[in-house]
Design a protein around this motif. Structure first.
Motif, PDB file in Angstrom:
ATOM      1  N   HIS A 305       0.802  -1.179   0.394  1.00 16.45           N
ATOM      2  CA  HIS A 305      -0.089  -0.333  -0.077  1.00 16.45           C
ATOM      3  C   HIS A 305       0.786   1.639   0.099  1.00 16.45           C
ATOM      4  N   TYR A 310      -3.233   3.056  -6.094  1.00 16.58           N
ATOM      5  CA  TYR A 310      -5.071   2.754  -5.588  1.00 16.58           C
ATOM      6  C   TYR A 310      -5.212   2.266  -4.377  1.00 16.58           C
ATOM      7  N   PHE A 312      -6.394   2.942  -0.491  1.00 16.01           N
ATOM      8  CA  PHE A 312      -7.403   3.493   0.333  1.00 16.01           C
ATOM      9  C   PHE A 312      -7.708   3.256   1.560  1.00 16.01           C
ATOM     10  N   ASP A 313      -8.124   3.428   2.549  1.00 15.57           N
ATOM     11  CA  ASP A 313      -8.215   3.288   3.645  1.00 15.57           C
ATOM     12  C   ASP A 313      -7.864   1.913   4.006  1.00 15.57           C
ATOM     13  N   ARG A 314      -9.026   0.905   3.811  1.00 10.53           N
ATOM     14  CA  ARG A 314      -9.093  -0.370   4.542  1.00 10.53           C
ATOM     15  C   ARG A 314      -7.538  -1.072   3.675  1.00 10.53           C
ATOM     16  N   CYS A 315      -6.732  -0.823   2.838  1.00 12.78           N
ATOM     17  CA  CYS A 315      -5.383  -1.347   2.516  1.00 12.78           C
ATOM     18  C   CYS A 315      -4.667  -0.879   3.681  1.00 12.78           C
ATOM     19  N   ILE A 351     -10.529   6.364  -7.762  1.00 15.54           N
ATOM     20  CA  ILE A 351      -9.158   6.593  -6.694  1.00 15.54           C
ATOM     21  C   ILE A 351      -8.657   7.252  -7.306  1.00 15.54           C
ATOM     22  N   SER A 354     -10.129  10.978  -7.521  1.00 16.01           N
ATOM     23  CA  SER A 354     -10.305  11.587  -5.972  1.00 16.01           C
ATOM     24  C   SER A 354      -8.264  12.048  -5.581  1.00 16.01           C
ATOM     25  N   THR A 355      -7.344  11.163  -6.216  1.00 12.61           N
ATOM     26  CA  THR A 355      -6.438  11.475  -5.400  1.00 12.61           C
ATOM     27  C   THR A 355      -4.962  13.256  -6.215  1.00 12.61           C
TER      28      THR A 355
END
Length: 356
Positions: A305, A310, A312-315, A351, A354-355
């Protein structure tokens, strides 16, 4: 390079489909104590090797490729090891030193990256091959072992083997030394051959010749092959199945064509994106940003990560388990992105937006 992948081989059913694999590595974990802390070199690696097939293990340096296979055959002294490595039904990780000595060479042949350091400089090449043969069968006379050595050198393409058998390693070129290592590894007709970066130090022409020798021997004897490499061009030529390793873990595994054309994991995408494309040699190579993590203090969540475009928070908090991709039981990826192609592409696009 990718366009040259043959359409036969890995997409056909494996030989002996339904039968147990020749080698089954399950949840392998290997760690070493160092002055700086415990290095978690291999962290829960699993893969199978089918009889007569080629499994390629790829990844950057330090990903745990070599440690995994060397541990399986008992060559990582001082390591803390757990898991299973079932070879013909026998767990190699619990085998005694004597059992492993009998299996190495006779059942499992090894080819290492540096042939110059693998061959003893003070002994003739033919003598070293002969001694390996006689170490496993003392009933073989020295004369018989010598004849077998000459035949092996001839089989791997060494010119005038009856004369070269008495040469020292320094009298062989790099490609010829690697061929001699292949001859030694195949001396007792093993059912499994482990080749650890066998072509790294060779130029492209010699590399192709060495791979051809290995493929010919594999076809003739039905030997299974585990090929450790960071060269995806080599993988495209020879592999049936591919395991992608990173930071001591398996991030993706799939049949060769599936991996090249329908890969799922962003790390696999990064590896393929860093390759030159023959149809567009002016295209800039796309390196993977950042560096592999420390295996003394690996990151939480997905190990990739910190470098993943790509993520995100869960990663960052949860480690993804291997999951089946696109309903293909032979394709698994350890990634939190959606498993179907359409959902995965949409998530990546969102993703990326959004970045920005």
């Amino acid at each position: 390079m990718v366009d040259n992948i043959a359409s036969t081989g890995p997409d056909t059913p494996a030989a002996g489909a339904g039968a147990s694999p020749l080698l089954s590595v399950q949840d392998l974990r290997v760690s070493f104590r160092t002055p700086d802390g415990v290095v978690q070199a291999v962290r829960g690696v699993s893969f199978d090797v089918e009889r007569g097939k080629t499994l390629a293990i790829v990844g950057e340096s330090g990903s745990g490729k070599s440690v995994s296979t060397q541990t399986v055959v008992g060559l990582t002294r001082g390591a803390k090891v757990s898991g299973k490595a079932l070879f013909e039904g026998r767990d190699l990780l619990t085998a005694s030193k004597e059992e492993l000595r009998r299996i190495r060479g006779a059942k499992i042949g090894m080819i290492f990256q540096d042939s110059q350091s693998s061959l003893h400089p003070y002994y003739r090449v033919g003598w070293q091959i002969s001694e390996m043969i006689r170490a496993h069968n003392r009933k073989v006379s020295k004369a018989e072992a010598r004849e077998r050595s000459i035949e092996l050198l001839r089989r791997v393409g060494i010119p005038k083997p009856d004369r070269r058998v008495d040469d020292f390693p320094h009298q062989f070129s790099g490609g010829m030394r690697q061929r001699a290592m292949i001859a030694m590894a195949m001396a007792l007709d093993p059912v499994l051959l482990v080749a650890d970066e066998p072509t790294t130090a060779l130029d492209v022409t010699v590399q192709a010749q060495v791979l051809e020798v290995m493929a010919d021997l594999q076809a003739e004897f039905g030997t299974a092959l585990v090929l450790i490499t960071h060269d995806l061009g080599v993988v495209a030529d020879v592999a049936d199945e591919v395991v992608v390793m990173y930071a001591g873990t398996v991030l993706e595994r799939a049949p060769r064509r599936e991996l090249f054309y329908h890969h799922h994991h962003p790390y696999t995408e990064g590896l393929l994106g860093s390759l030159p494309v023959e149809t567009d040699m002016r295209r800039r190579l796309r390196p993977i940003a950042g560096s592999p993590p420390s295996l003394i203090r690996p990151p939480a969540g997905c190990p990739f990560h910190p470098r993943c475009p790509y993520a995100f928070d869960r990663c960052r908090t949860e480690t993804p388990p291997p999951r089946q991709v696109d309903a293909n039981e032979n394709h698994q990826s350890a990634c939190w992105l959606p498993l179907d192609a359409a959902g995965r592409d949409e998530a990546r696009a969102n993703i990326g937006t959004s970045t920005r």
